[in-house]
Design an enzyme around this catalytic site. Structure first.
Site, PDB file in Angstrom:
ATOM      1  N   ASP A  98       0.714  -1.260  -0.143  1.00 52.96           N
ATOM      2  CA  ASP A  98       0.072   0.021   0.041  1.00 52.96           C
ATOM      3  C   ASP A  98       0.843   1.310  -0.016  1.00 52.96           C
ATOM      4  O   ASP A  98       1.798   1.377   0.712  1.00 52.96           O
ATOM      5  CB  ASP A  98      -0.975  -0.003   1.319  1.00 52.96           C
ATOM      6  CG  ASP A  98      -2.123   0.377   0.903  1.00 52.96           C
ATOM      7  OD1 ASP A  98      -2.388   1.572   0.396  1.00 52.96           O
ATOM      8  OD2 ASP A  98      -3.240  -0.216   1.156  1.00 52.96           O
ATOM      9  N   ASP A 203      -3.181   4.390  -2.233  1.00 51.85           N
ATOM     10  CA  ASP A 203      -4.064   4.910  -1.382  1.00 51.85           C
ATOM     11  C   ASP A 203      -4.647   6.508  -1.814  1.00 51.85           C
ATOM     12  O   ASP A 203      -3.768   7.398  -2.012  1.00 51.85           O
ATOM     13  CB  ASP A 203      -3.838   4.951   0.110  1.00 51.85           C
ATOM     14  CG  ASP A 203      -4.863   5.378   1.062  1.00 51.85           C
ATOM     15  OD1 ASP A 203      -5.623   4.531   1.147  1.00 51.85           O
ATOM     16  OD2 ASP A 203      -4.675   6.304   1.498  1.00 51.85           O
ATOM     17  N   GLU A 257      -6.584   3.700  -5.694  1.00 52.56           N
ATOM     18  CA  GLU A 257      -8.087   4.047  -5.202  1.00 52.56           C
ATOM     19  C   GLU A 257      -8.635   5.257  -5.567  1.00 52.56           C
ATOM     20  O   GLU A 257      -7.503   6.321  -5.268  1.00 52.56           O
ATOM     21  CB  GLU A 257      -7.709   3.641  -3.589  1.00 52.56           C
ATOM     22  CG  GLU A 257      -8.914   3.607  -2.897  1.00 52.56           C
ATOM     23  CD  GLU A 257      -9.017   4.088  -1.580  1.00 52.56           C
ATOM     24  OE1 GLU A 257      -9.819   3.766  -0.748  1.00 52.56           O
ATOM     25  OE2 GLU A 257      -8.152   5.021  -1.014  1.00 52.56           O
ATOM     26  N   HIS A 329     -10.943  -3.679   3.384  1.00 47.01           N
ATOM     27  CA  HIS A 329     -11.052  -2.951   4.804  1.00 47.01           C
ATOM     28  C   HIS A 329     -11.703  -1.915   5.073  1.00 47.01           C
ATOM     29  O   HIS A 329     -11.755  -1.347   6.208  1.00 47.01           O
ATOM     30  CB  HIS A 329      -9.596  -3.083   5.240  1.00 47.01           C
ATOM     31  CG  HIS A 329      -8.865  -1.799   4.380  1.00 47.01           C
ATOM     32  ND1 HIS A 329      -8.585  -1.885   3.094  1.00 47.01           N
ATOM     33  CD2 HIS A 329      -8.493  -0.518   4.951  1.00 47.01           C
ATOM     34  CE1 HIS A 329      -8.271  -0.651   2.689  1.00 47.01           C
ATOM     35  NE2 HIS A 329      -8.270   0.143   3.868  1.00 47.01           N
ATOM     36  N   ASP A 330     -12.480  -1.291   4.054  1.00 47.00           N
ATOM     37  CA  ASP A 330     -13.040  -0.097   4.400  1.00 47.00           C
ATOM     38  C   ASP A 330     -14.602  -0.380   4.555  1.00 47.00           C
ATOM     39  O   ASP A 330     -15.133   0.873   4.140  1.00 47.00           O
ATOM     40  CB  ASP A 330     -12.748   0.823   3.135  1.00 47.00           C
ATOM     41  CG  ASP A 330     -11.352   1.442   3.373  1.00 47.00           C
ATOM     42  OD1 ASP A 330     -10.635   1.645   4.540  1.00 47.00           O
ATOM     43  OD2 ASP A 330     -10.755   1.829   2.430  1.00 47.00           O
TER      44      ASP A 330
HETATM   45  C1  GLC Z   1      -8.146   4.963   1.940  1.00 42.22           C
HETATM   46  C2  GLC Z   1      -7.970   3.622   2.682  1.00 42.22           C
HETATM   47  C3  GLC Z   1      -8.869   3.964   4.098  1.00 42.22           C
HETATM   48  C4  GLC Z   1      -8.052   4.956   4.836  1.00 42.22           C
HETATM   49  C5  GLC Z   1      -8.125   6.169   3.829  1.00 42.22           C
HETATM   50  C6  GLC Z   1      -7.160   7.162   4.353  1.00 42.22           C
HETATM   51  O1  GLC Z   1      -9.633   5.298   2.008  1.00 42.22           O
HETATM   52  O2  GLC Z   1      -8.391   2.697   2.052  1.00 42.22           O
HETATM   53  O3  GLC Z   1      -8.682   2.846   4.914  1.00 42.22           O
HETATM   54  O4  GLC Z   1      -8.634   5.303   6.010  1.00 42.22           O
HETATM   55  O5  GLC Z   1      -7.811   6.080   2.665  1.00 42.22           O
HETATM   56  O6  GLC Z   1      -5.702   6.809   4.395  1.00 42.22           O
END
Ligand code: GLC
Ligand code: CA
Length: 567
Positions: A98, A203, A257, A329-330
């Site tokens: 990540d 991310d 992402e 995980h979100d």
């Molecule tokens: C992304 C991650 C998430 C995190 C956010 C801030 O959305 O997947 O888990 O809280 O970024 O880093």
């Protein structure tokens, strides 16, 4: 360097803290991962994505990084990571990390320096602005809310300025417009690529270029009112091109992402020879039971989910490549959202077929393959996630506690973060001591050991899906077509390639559903490749949450198509 063919792959995502505890302190770690690598390979995946495993004060469980070039002591050491990496590679598993570079932890040495004064080597690493004054009153530079925690600005007396944090207070946003910060990012990429990792999941990568004026957002929209001014920003393409150049030296994979990016914009990142990302984690398919965020819950709508699936399948067909997922995980667990805890096995298996056979690279999140479901904790104090806790305290404050908790049960990311259920022993076989976070009480029913022994389990169904997908040119490369898009309970899609057609039929209903083949199909010559009930046939009523994967060899006259060129 030439890139490997990620289109044939499937990935398994590890959120390490809850994966497997190898050294008996109640926290998942790289020793636990090492022991489970054979299990991961046995699923039929080809790669692992590690959510952050770097040193972090854990304000956002690893997504607040205080050192990009080391391993969190809770999880092991760089040496142990190298062992995991080597063993994974030996098993044919690629490893991606990540890359969290929209923000750091406020305990990162860069920030500790930056906050000291307006003129030090790091003073321009973050987004600092002077206050706005209304008479004597000191106000933040604009009206943005953070996505996790109150306003997006935090005052720092040493500089008499505010810093921007789009997420939690302890996650200050980096100033990517500073070329030195971009060089740091490239250095971090090289550090891991030189060690042998195969790429990155990046991310919130589409948040890294902010509108230069940081204008006010809508006044009454909490959490995301600044989004139009930090998402898909003006210099994003340039920055992504710079990072792409580094990745290309190594043939590394880049998955971005990208919350709420419209398809048209996504196409600029994902297509063409000069694409800057190989795949994108879009959020549309997560929005079938909510509005904008999971905290605004709506009843599940299959048509909404199907529109999202098909939209991306059509847009990227022949031009780019999809990342397919239903969990990470979100988000809460998908059986509890789009399936049914009552029809746990049936809906868990059906959901696998609903997404794995689309065109793209499937991602399976830890515990998804055994059908883990949402946890329902008794009070907000038992929750761990910063976003969950703040949502609880900030929204629906006038509602009774039970009602507020019900929302948390539906929406919390913490449901994806309970320890993986390995067996029916104490602590679900996750750890020999009390785990850092609550184990879902259903672990005696839902666990790896039990499902290993059951040919019809969700676990073994995932294995079958992944194996079938990989062995089939039609499922890998075939055209996608959806039937009955307005049907409220059935999702039916076709993959066709050369002279083969595969029809994936998925019932999202607790009731039996009438089922006849679409026009142009006949039951003759049909074989059932896969199903989640005994004796599925081409036609005939579908049982609750039934899925059938049906195959025809047809149109012998059709000209064979060449497989698409390597990326
Ligand atoms: C992304 C991650 C998430 C995190 C956010 C801030 O959305 O997947 O888990 O809280 O970024 O880093
Ligand atoms: Ca441990």
């Amino acid at each position: 360097m030439e890139q490997f063919d990620f289109r044939r792959m499937a990935f398994y995502q590890i959120w390490i803290r809850s994966f497997a505890d190898g050294n008996g302190d109640g926290i998942g770690d790289l020793y636990g991962v090492y022991d489970k690598l054979d299990y991961i390979a046995s699923l039929g995946v080809d790669g692992i994505w590690f959510s952050p495993i770097y040193p972090s004060p854990n304000a956002d469980y690893g997504y607040d990084i205080s050192n990009y070039r080391d391993i969190h002591p809770d999880y092991g050491t760089l040496d142990q990571f190298r062992k995991v990496l080597d063993r994974a590679h030996a098993l044919g598993l690629r490893v991606i990390m990540d890359l969290v570079i929209n923000h750091t932890s406020d305990e990162h040495p860069w920030f500790l320096e930056s906050r000291k004064s307006r003129d030090n080597p790091y003073s321009d690493y973050y987004i600092w602005r002077d206050p706005k004054w209304k008479g004597e009153a000191r106000l933040p530079p604009n009206n943005w809310y953070s996505q996790f925690e109150g306003l997006a600005w935090e005052y720092c007396p040493e500089r008499a300025q505010y810093y921007l944090h789009v997420f939690a207070k302890k996650q200050p946003d980096l100033n990517m417009d500073n070329p030195r910060v971009r060089e740091e990012v490239k250095g971090i990429m090289r550090f891991w690529l030189d060690m042998g990792v195969d790429g990155f999941r990046e991310d919130v990568i589409t948040f890294i270029s902010k509108h230069p004026q940081l204008p006010d957002g809508l006044p009454y929209l909490p959490a995301i009112n600044g989004l139009p001014y930090y998402k898909d920003g003006p210099n994003l393409m340039q920055y992504l091109r710079e990072f792409r150049a580094v990745a290309q030296e190594y043939g590394a994979l880049q998955i971005g992402e990208s919350p709420m990016t419209p398809i048209k914009t996504a196409m600029t990142y994902l297509t063409g020879k000069d694409r800057v990302l190989d795949m994108m984690i879009q959020f549309d398919t997560m929005m079938a039971d909510c509005f904008m965020t999971e905290y605004v819950h709506l009843p599940f709508s299959l048509p909404r989910l199907k529109r999202a699936f098909s939209k991306w399948q059509h847009a990227l067909a022949g031009k780019g490549w999809n990342a397919l997922y239903l969990e990470n995980h979100d988000h809460p667990r998908v059986i509890s959202r789009y399936g049914s805890e009552k029809y746990w096995r049936e809906s868990g298996t059906m959901l696998a077929a609903a997404y794995i056979f689309q065109q793209g690279t499937p991602f399976v999140y830890q515990g998804q393959e055994i059908g883990m479901t949402n946890i329902r904790l008794g009070s907000i104090e038992e929750y761990q996630d910063v976003a969950t806790i703040n949502a609880y305290h900030n929204f629906r404050r006038r509602q009774p506690v039970e009602k507020r908790l019900r929302h948390i049960h539906l929406a919390s990311r913490d449901s994806a973060r309970t320890p993986v259920q390995w067996d029916g022993s104490e602590n679900a076989g996750f750890s020999s001591v009390k785990p850092w976070f609550s184990v879902n009480p259903n672990y005696r029913e839902v666990n790896v050991e039990k499902e290993e022994a059951d040919a019809q389990s969700i676990l073994n169904f995932y294995r079958r899906c992944l194996r079938l997908r990989k062995s089939s040119d039609t499922l890998l490369w075939g055209d996608y077509r959806e039937y009955f898009p307005r049907h409220r309970s059935l999702y039916v899609y076709e993959r066709s390639y050369r002279n083969e057609r595969i029809l994936i039929v998925c019932s999202f209903s607790e009731r039996a559903q009438d089922w006849t083949l679409p026009k142009g199909y006949s039951p003759e010559g049909c074989t059932l490749l896969l199903g989640n009930y005994e004796g599925g046939t081409a036609e005939g009523k579908l049982r609750p949450y039934e899925t059938r994967v049906l195959r025809w060899e047809a149109n012998p006259g059709a000209a064979p198509k060449d497989p698409p060129a390597a990326p």
